[in-house]
Design a protein around this motif. Structure first.
Motif, PDB file in Angstrom:
ATOM      1  N   VAL A  73      -5.350   9.796   7.461  1.00  0.00           N
ATOM      2  CA  VAL A  73      -5.130  10.181   8.765  1.00  0.00           C
ATOM      3  C   VAL A  73      -4.878  11.965   7.888  1.00  0.00           C
ATOM      4  O   VAL A  73      -3.701  11.859   6.491  1.00  0.00           O
TER       5      VAL A  73
ATOM      6  N   ARG B  31       0.754  -0.937  -0.214  1.00  0.00           N
ATOM      7  CA  ARG B  31      -0.240   0.169   0.078  1.00  0.00           C
ATOM      8  C   ARG B  31       0.540   1.271   0.052  1.00  0.00           C
ATOM      9  O   ARG B  31       1.682   1.293   0.348  1.00  0.00           O
TER      10      ARG B  31
ATOM     11  N   LEU C  43      -1.740  14.712   8.324  1.00  0.00           N
ATOM     12  CA  LEU C  43      -1.185  15.135   9.578  1.00  0.00           C
ATOM     13  C   LEU C  43      -0.720  16.573  10.098  1.00  0.00           C
ATOM     14  O   LEU C  43      -0.344  16.943  10.747  1.00  0.00           O
TER      15      LEU C  43
ATOM     16  N   ARG D 266      -2.604   6.610   2.978  1.00  0.00           N
ATOM     17  CA  ARG D 266      -2.949   4.946   3.436  1.00  0.00           C
ATOM     18  C   ARG D 266      -4.172   5.324   4.353  1.00  0.00           C
ATOM     19  O   ARG D 266      -4.496   3.866   3.619  1.00  0.00           O
ATOM     20  N   SER D 267      -4.373   5.781   5.128  1.00  0.00           N
ATOM     21  CA  SER D 267      -5.408   5.534   6.403  1.00  0.00           C
ATOM     22  C   SER D 267      -6.113   7.217   5.634  1.00  0.00           C
ATOM     23  O   SER D 267      -6.844   6.388   7.067  1.00  0.00           O
TER      24      SER D 267
ATOM     25  N   LEU E 253       2.912   4.651   0.642  1.00  0.00           N
ATOM     26  CA  LEU E 253       3.602   4.953   1.842  1.00  0.00           C
ATOM     27  C   LEU E 253       2.978   5.701   2.573  1.00  0.00           C
ATOM     28  O   LEU E 253       4.100   6.724   3.819  1.00  0.00           O
ATOM     29  N   ASP E 254       2.675   7.144   1.647  1.00  0.00           N
ATOM     30  CA  ASP E 254       1.857   8.110   2.173  1.00  0.00           C
ATOM     31  C   ASP E 254       0.921   7.785   3.224  1.00  0.00           C
ATOM     32  O   ASP E 254      -0.141   7.908   2.829  1.00  0.00           O
ATOM     33  N   PRO E 255       1.011   8.446   4.557  1.00  0.00           N
ATOM     34  CA  PRO E 255       0.103   8.029   5.590  1.00  0.00           C
ATOM     35  C   PRO E 255      -1.323   8.698   4.759  1.00  0.00           C
ATOM     36  O   PRO E 255      -2.538   8.024   5.386  1.00  0.00           O
ATOM     37  N   GLU E 256      -1.125  10.098   5.000  1.00  0.00           N
ATOM     38  CA  GLU E 256      -2.530  10.312   4.608  1.00  0.00           C
ATOM     39  C   GLU E 256      -3.284   9.795   3.446  1.00  0.00           C
ATOM     40  O   GLU E 256      -4.487   9.409   2.747  1.00  0.00           O
TER      41      GLU E 256
END
Lengths: 292, 382
Positions: free
Chosen positions: A282, A272, A284, A279-280, A274-277
């Motif tokens: 979220v 998936r 930041l 991916r999930s 790697l950018d947390p935004e």
């Protein structure tokens, strides 16, 4: 799953360095055969090994392999499975790796129920270092480091796994290849941690525990034996010595570790963003705001 | 308000960390705890396993299949991890370790501060394997280190250590929000896509010899790149070899990555104070604040001084460090350890002797007075 997988897909040009008669040859063949039976193509599995004669196994077949260090194949495999649960992750390692230096990882994998298959090439001796007693050597075993006979009783992998919470426990004998194929395939098919302790002759450094010795002692579990019957399994697990049962001794359905990890609910993190935004979802900036 | 460990943790999350494998150890634990607290909203796998040996090995497995793993620990835990640290180096597995120092040896002073682990990390594990060490001196640098370490680990395919210390780890400071850039900008280096692999001429070579030392990487699970790797010496294909020529070339290849990193990414020391100064302080990590205050005081009192601190320590940006040292008449190294580990390392890499050292190893952080009181010819002006 690729359905037209054959043994040829798993062929690899490197010749094993094992001694003639080594039980590892049959284990190698059974690992390949079980993967073919399951219809898995070489790129769909990762074989993780430690250090020892048996840990050279991934180098002798066409498959993804991570040949690690002594004692750590189980945690390396655990990490790979947790990052990518879609991969078929199999450990091939000896009794020293699995029950000695890596014994702690074995115990915790049992209760953790991480979805890896742990095939232990249990020759009950240190072969690569040319003949010292191992965690599963019998008491009194005379080796170069135990000239008067070893003093300790051996580790008992099957009852240890059972009391530690393993959900699939089997014993195979590398002299009974067809049965071993089936056990390996069943272990890889199991959801959760699957231990297969393989009685594997080391004809060079433990000739007293070779084919003739085991052939006289082993027997296949009856067809009406029910591995999901805990009490029956506890009785069978104790059996060792004059009669040694082979087959699936215990099996239990329990959620795997990885299927309970919140971060894995949407798929393997390894595949998936790697950018947390992405991916999930979220925000930041919002997380940053929590510090302010 | 944010402390150094939280800044590393937040930086790691922004930097694409999606996997944490750690065994609790003071004073590193708050990184693990912060990421665990946010793991569900950020989809980060958190694994607290049975030991440090398991923690790093799990991270290696995760890194091998394409995750961005973080390990958090302190010196004792890191000591246990050293064999696997070398495994990551030789199998060229990307991995970030946040090592938050406390005074050793052994259990030492578990809740106090020291910068005593630099030498052991430079030399960690048997044989010689590549690694990078970056060390934040401020909260802002801690965030940057967390954010940047994963790109470095993937670009150079090696373990990157973020070396923090208890003083910075647990110190809270009010930081302006603009100092934390949350824009995600991920660079995975030479990572091959399925399309790239499909178009390869010939078979995929995991440890291919290249000019940069960097072998284009494929994540296992791709049908165009089934491969092996091993902690044994191996050929380009990842098969075990004892061939002396391949061994030499493979060692050269792995270590070449450090030269490439020096050319591309490693930053020289940062200066505080005037460019020309009669007195130069040199240091790293949490003594930053105390030294900076001492420099202000000296400049105020008519002694021109400046301070260079190293953020990227290994591989050492030797030319930049040399220039900084040679531009000053007098250089004093300030370190929170017994022997002056950075000073010794700089001497080894540059040949420059650094006999003047202000060292402190009582478990307490530096104060400006600790620095000023060591200057014999200095009298404070009020």
């Amino acid at each position: 799953m690729a359905e037209d997988v054959t043994l040829e897909d798993y062929e690899y040009p490197t010749d094993p360095t094992w001694c003639p008669g080594c039980g590892d040859f049959a284990i190698l063949r059974s690992v390949k055969a079980s993967l073919v039976d399951l219809g898995l193509a070489p790129h769909e599995s990762l074989l993780v090994s430690g250090i020892g004669c048996g840990s050279k196994l991934p180098h002798y077949m066409n498959v993804n392999g991570y040949h690690s260090i002594h004692g750590r194949p189980v945690p390396v495999a655990t990490g790979a499975k947790l990052a990518n649960p879609d991969m078929n992750v199999v450990v091939t390692a000896g009794d020293g790796d699995s029950y000695g230096i890596g014994g702690n990882h074995f115990l915790h994998s049992c209760r953790r129920n991480i979805g890896i298959t742990h095939i232990v090439e249990d020759n009950r001796v240190y072969g690569l270092t040319k003949g010292q007693y191992s965690p599963t050597s019998h008491k009194g075993f005379v080796t170069k480091t135990s000239p008067e006979g070893s003093i300790e009783p051996p580790v008992r992998p099957v009852p240890t796994a059972l009391t530690s919470g393993a959900t699939f426990i089997a014993r195979a004998f590398s002299g009974h290849v067809q049965e071993m194929n089936e056990i390996f395939a069943a272990a890889m098919n199991h959801d959760g941690y699957a231990l297969v302790d393989v009685l594997q002759p080391c004809v060079t450094f433990n000739p007293g525990k070779s084919y003739d010795f085991y052939t006289d002692l082993v027997y296949d579990l009856d067809e009406d034996y029910d591995p999901t019957d805990r009490e029956a399994a506890e009785e069978k697990a104790k059996e060792w010595g004059n009669r040694i049962p082979l087959g699936i001794i215990y099996r239990e359905d329990r959620p795997t570790y990885e299927e309970q990890v919140p971060a894995l609910q949407e798929g393997p993190v390894a595949n998936r963003s790697l950018d947390p935004e992405e991916r999930s979802g979220v925000d930041l900036e919002e997380v940053k705001g929590s510090f302010m | 308000m944010i402390n150094g460990n939280e800044a590393i943790a937040f930086g790691a999350a922004v930097g694409g960390c999606n996997f944490v494998s750690a065994y609790p150890m003071t004073p590193s634990t708050s990184i693990l705890e912060w990421l665990a607290k946010h793991s569900e909203e950020m989809d980060i796998v958190i694994k607290q396993p049975e030991s440090e040996l398991a923690a790093i090995s799990i991270a290696i497995g995760a890194g091998h299949v394409g995750a961005r793993p973080l390990v958090t620990t302190s010196g004792g835990g890191f000591s246990l991890m050293t064999e696997a640290f070398g495994l990551a180096g030789t199998t060229e597995t990307s991995l970030v370790i946040a090592e938050v120092q406390r005074p050793g040896p052994s259990t030492g002073l578990p809740t106090r501060t020291e910068q005593g682990d630099l030498s052991s990390i430079i030399h960690a594990s048997q044989g010689e394997s590549p690694r990078m060490i970056i060390s934040p001196a401020t909260i802002e640098e801690a965030f940057q280190a967390g954010k940047r370490a994963f790109d470095l680990a993937e670009e150079y395919q090696l373990p990157v250590v973020i070396l923090n210390d208890q003083h910075l780890a647990d110190s809270y400071r009010a930081v302006h929000p603009d100092r934390f850039d949350t824009e995600v900008d991920i660079d995975r280096g030479e990572l091959l896509t399925e399309e790239d692999l499909k178009e390869l001429d010939g078979e995929y070579l995991r440890h291919e010899f290249t000019d940069s030392g960097i072998s284009p990487r494929a994540v296992p699970g791709n049908k165009y790149a089934t491969y092996k790797t091993t902690g044994n010496e191996h050929d380009q294909n990842g098969d075990v070899t004892e061939d002396p020529e391949i061994r030499t070339k493979m060692m050269d290849k792995r270590m070449k990555k450090l030269d490439t990193a020096l050319e591309r990414d490693v930053e020289g020391p940062k200066r505080y104070g005037p460019e020309d100064a009669e007195l130069t302080f040199l240091g790293w990590g949490s003594p930053y604040g105390a030294v900076r205050e001492a420099v202000d005081k000296l400049n105020h009192d008519g002694i021109s001084s400046n301070f260079y601190h190293l953020h990227d320590i290994y591989p050492l940006p030797a030319e930049e460090v040399k220039n900084a040292i040679e531009s000053s008449e007098r250089v004093i190294v300030v370190e929170n350890n017994f022997s002056g580990q950075l000073a010794d390392f700089i001497t080894r890499e540059t040949g420059i002797q650094l006999p003047e050292r202000i060292l402190k190893y009582d478990g307490r952080p530096f104060t400006p007075e600790d620095v000023l009181s060591e200057l014999d010819d200095y009298e404070e002006v009020n």
